[in-house]
Design an enzyme around this catalytic site. Structure first.
Site, PDB file in Angstrom:
ATOM      1  N   ILE A 139     -14.838  61.870  25.486  1.00  0.00           N
ATOM      2  CA  ILE A 139     -15.372  60.525  25.708  1.00  0.00           C
ATOM      3  C   ILE A 139     -16.817  60.475  25.220  1.00  0.00           C
ATOM      4  O   ILE A 139     -17.635  61.268  25.662  1.00  0.00           O
ATOM      5  CB  ILE A 139     -15.356  60.158  27.210  1.00  0.00           C
ATOM      6  N   LYS A 208     -21.894  68.066  36.174  1.00  0.00           N
ATOM      7  CA  LYS A 208     -21.807  66.950  35.228  1.00  0.00           C
ATOM      8  C   LYS A 208     -22.614  65.759  35.711  1.00  0.00           C
ATOM      9  O   LYS A 208     -23.263  65.068  34.916  1.00  0.00           O
ATOM     10  CB  LYS A 208     -20.345  66.574  35.020  1.00  0.00           C
TER      11      LYS A 208
END
Lengths: 439, 439
Positions: A139, A208
């Site tokens: 992504i 993340k």
């Protein structure tokens, strides 16, 4: 206008696992892809074992077990680190920087822990450290956060960023199954590691989130400031109640500004935890191993990015997208000022709220003795602590017991937890079965 | 490494409608946004009426009614065109380019029709023409297609790119309402124009598809090659049947390679039409005025971008994201080679399949006399034309009639249409009520 230089840029690849192989496959097969890939030359590939059989033909003189030689090779302009793990990845990245190489890495663990050290070194050396592949697999999210979305005042970023836990939760929801049996099956199928802790305890998602929040809010983040809670305590009963109430349960990574009215960064909430997500929310439909990241900003509103959060192909796509971004800069201006859309120059640390100060809705499941007045007593207790309730449902159980499920309105975490401490001491309450946050 | 130059870049804004005001608001209020915005100076703003009351304070000496003077002003580096419409927008863009200005435009109609002329001129003049705001409002899609996604071999791009029709279709689905009454209500609420043709006939979506396909497949597209069919013929009955069969109806813009195995661009399908989308498909959940674009590539797999497809804030966010991309290039290398990630240099035209040659599933609703053997006759006819059927459902109606709903497997369009021509001539068939494609 000058013609595009047909300069060839030498790339050194550290690691030839699945992502390394995927990256090499794109570089060695450029037809039909962005023309800049044709200017990237896979010069050297560092591996542990020269003779291992691999699903790709790498010229033998490219392969080496001497990774140090790659990061110091004067012919190499960009080093791609896809080794994973903390060491030797961190040291090799720092050495590559010290030798004036640009770095492309997929290593969220290293960036989340040693980002300060790495970006400080990179800025001093005048090189880029690119990390699209570290979060969200294929992504494109890092580059949009640095560029297109950056013109907005970002208010919140909410993501499903761990594919393993999303796979487990999706199956728990579909099959009404229990965590431990579905985890075992996921391990058997290769969707979860033999040691699943990093995934199921929320640590990978926390890494993340630290990276994404740093990009979204333009400040450095200390990993220790990210609260993380995994999915081990989510039960089939919670899944069923959530469904009845119009929610699904997802492991969310949430970063948000405390006050949306304050244009300059004040204080952030940074937290990873299983969350009841309303069915109508765009993240509710993100299932299986897919990832999605929802960004809210002013004046943009909400945008969401959805796609495969892991895997050789998607991650390699992200690695090579970083390579062409660096290549474009090297070709147009080999020795100019750093491109402010690629470099990462923020120095200050974001102030992060302690969990006691965050605001959230809560879901609470209690096992109580089935006596008159319990609901009233619970309501009073919450009221005394300033917690207002959205719904409260009591269901009879065997042996004179009742299950009580409560959803609160948005409330300060400390108030909810203090009320809960009181409730635990009620003689009617046998057990606090679950406490989950609600989006 | 050199310090980032604090050069100020003068921006000329053509148009102060909703998007123009939104753009000016971001430029005049840079605190808490990307630092590069602070280096953009809103130098001149071209309007039709100097004295119109506006929701923003623009210094009086900035405003001018002389738009030609802006595009030829030697102080101005970048011209933002947010006038809309074909002229004078096209001429002003070309004049700006001729005067060596970079251009940022939100004008899909001009780019889809005059892209050739504009990009040829821009490449000759050595300037960038940026168009993130022309498609998908605030969704970053143009830049990812040029950069991150471009490392993949793109196989297909499927989008909901028109908010008005998505709003109408979403309401038809929720309320079981008819097109015309919901269109009238959408017009009253400001979600549809007084003249809705560009939206409801699929023309706006076709403009956007031409632009997206050009970026995704790296070739020029002739707008006349994009097939477009609007939503006027979609009925409440079709919505209800679709729902029963597990679909929703969306206006999709579809670009795909004829053969996924062929790495080099061979032939494209380019089409906009109402489509039955399976409930499980990521685009099925995109409702109201939201847009979403799903991109499929090798080795990436599927990624989807979701967000507000129109509106002052989102579109202005896209405009300013283009401004900082140009600014970053100007600051780091004011006179260098064109950045290949920003410029648009493809020259060849994509070969586009005629509609007769596309492959699709079909949905067909027929009104027939309720006689024995009709279903068999239909099945035979389709079989003779090589059309295999997935489902066929007959429902009794009043007055000796039956409604027959058929969904085919994937088939060449010409085969399906020839079969349908035969079927129209059957004495048992009173009317072909609807023909829709199925994703």
């Amino acid at each position: 206008m000058q013609e595009l230089a047909t300069l060839s840029i030498n790339v050194g690849l550290l690691g030839l696992g699945t992502v390394g192989v995927g990256t090499a496959q794109i570089l060695l097969d450029p037809v039909g892809r962005h023309p800049l890939i044709g200017q990237l030359r896979l010069a050297r590939v560092g591996v542990r074992d020269l003779h291992k059989s691999r699903p790709i033909d790498i010229p033998a003189d490219c392969l080496t077990t001497n990774l140090e030689a790659i990061v110091s090779d004067p012919q190499i302009s960009v080093v791609v680190e896809v080794l994973g793990g903390l060491e030797p990845a961190r040291s090799l990245i720092l050495k590559a920087i010290a030798h004036g190489k640009h770095v492309v890495t997929a290593n969220k663990a290293v960036v989340a822990r040693y980002g300060d050290e790495i970006f400080t070194a990179a800025n001093q050396a005048g090189v880029y450290v690119m990390l699209e592949a570290a979060v969200g697999g294929g992504i494109p999210i890092v580059q949009p956060l640095k560029q297109a979305l950056g013109v907005n005042r970002i208010q919140a970023l909410t993501g499903i960023v761990n594919g393993t836990t999303n796979y487990i939760l999706t199956r728990m929801q579909r099959e009404a199954g229990d965590f431990s049996s579905i985890l075992a099956d996921a391990q058997r199928l290769g969707y979860a590691e033999a040691d699943p802790a990093a995934d199921v305890d929320g640590l990978d998602a926390a890494d993340k989130l630290a990276i994404l929040a740093s990009l979204a809010f333009g400040g450095r983040i200390k990993l220790a400031d990210v609260y993380s809670e995994g999915i081990r305590q989510v039960t089939a009963a919670d899944m069923a109640y959530a469904q009845r109430l119009g929610f699904v349960i997802k492991l969310l990574a949430i970063a948000r500004r405390r006050s949306d009215t304050q244009p300059v960064l004040e204080e952030l909430e940074l937290r990873v935890h299983p969350t009841l997500v309303p069915n109508s929310h765009p993240l509710a439909a993100v299932n299986d191993v897919y990832n999605a990241i929802l960004v809210e900003g002013e004046p943009l509103g909400q945008v969401m990015f959805f796609g495969p959060g892991a895997g050789a192909g998607p991650t390699a796509s992200a690695v090579v997208s970083d390579l062409i971004a660096v290549a474009a800069t090297l070709i147009t201006e080999p020795s100019g000022a750093p491109n402010p859309l690629l470099s990462c120059s923020h120095q200050h640390y974001c102030k992060v709220s302690p969990m006691a100060d965050i605001y959230s809705r809560f879901y609470l499941r209690l096992i109580a003795k089935d006596r008159p007045g319990v609901i009233g007593k619970l309501g009073m207790c919450f009221g005394n602590h300033g917690v207002s309730l959205e719904s409260i449902v009591q269901t009879g159980m065997e042996e004179d017991c009742a299950e009580i499920v409560i959803v609160s309105h948005e409330v300060r975490e400390a108030n909810f937890q203090t009320a809960l401490d009181d409730i635990r001491s009620f003689t009617e309450i046998q057990r606090v079965a679950s406490v989950l946050r609600v989006l």
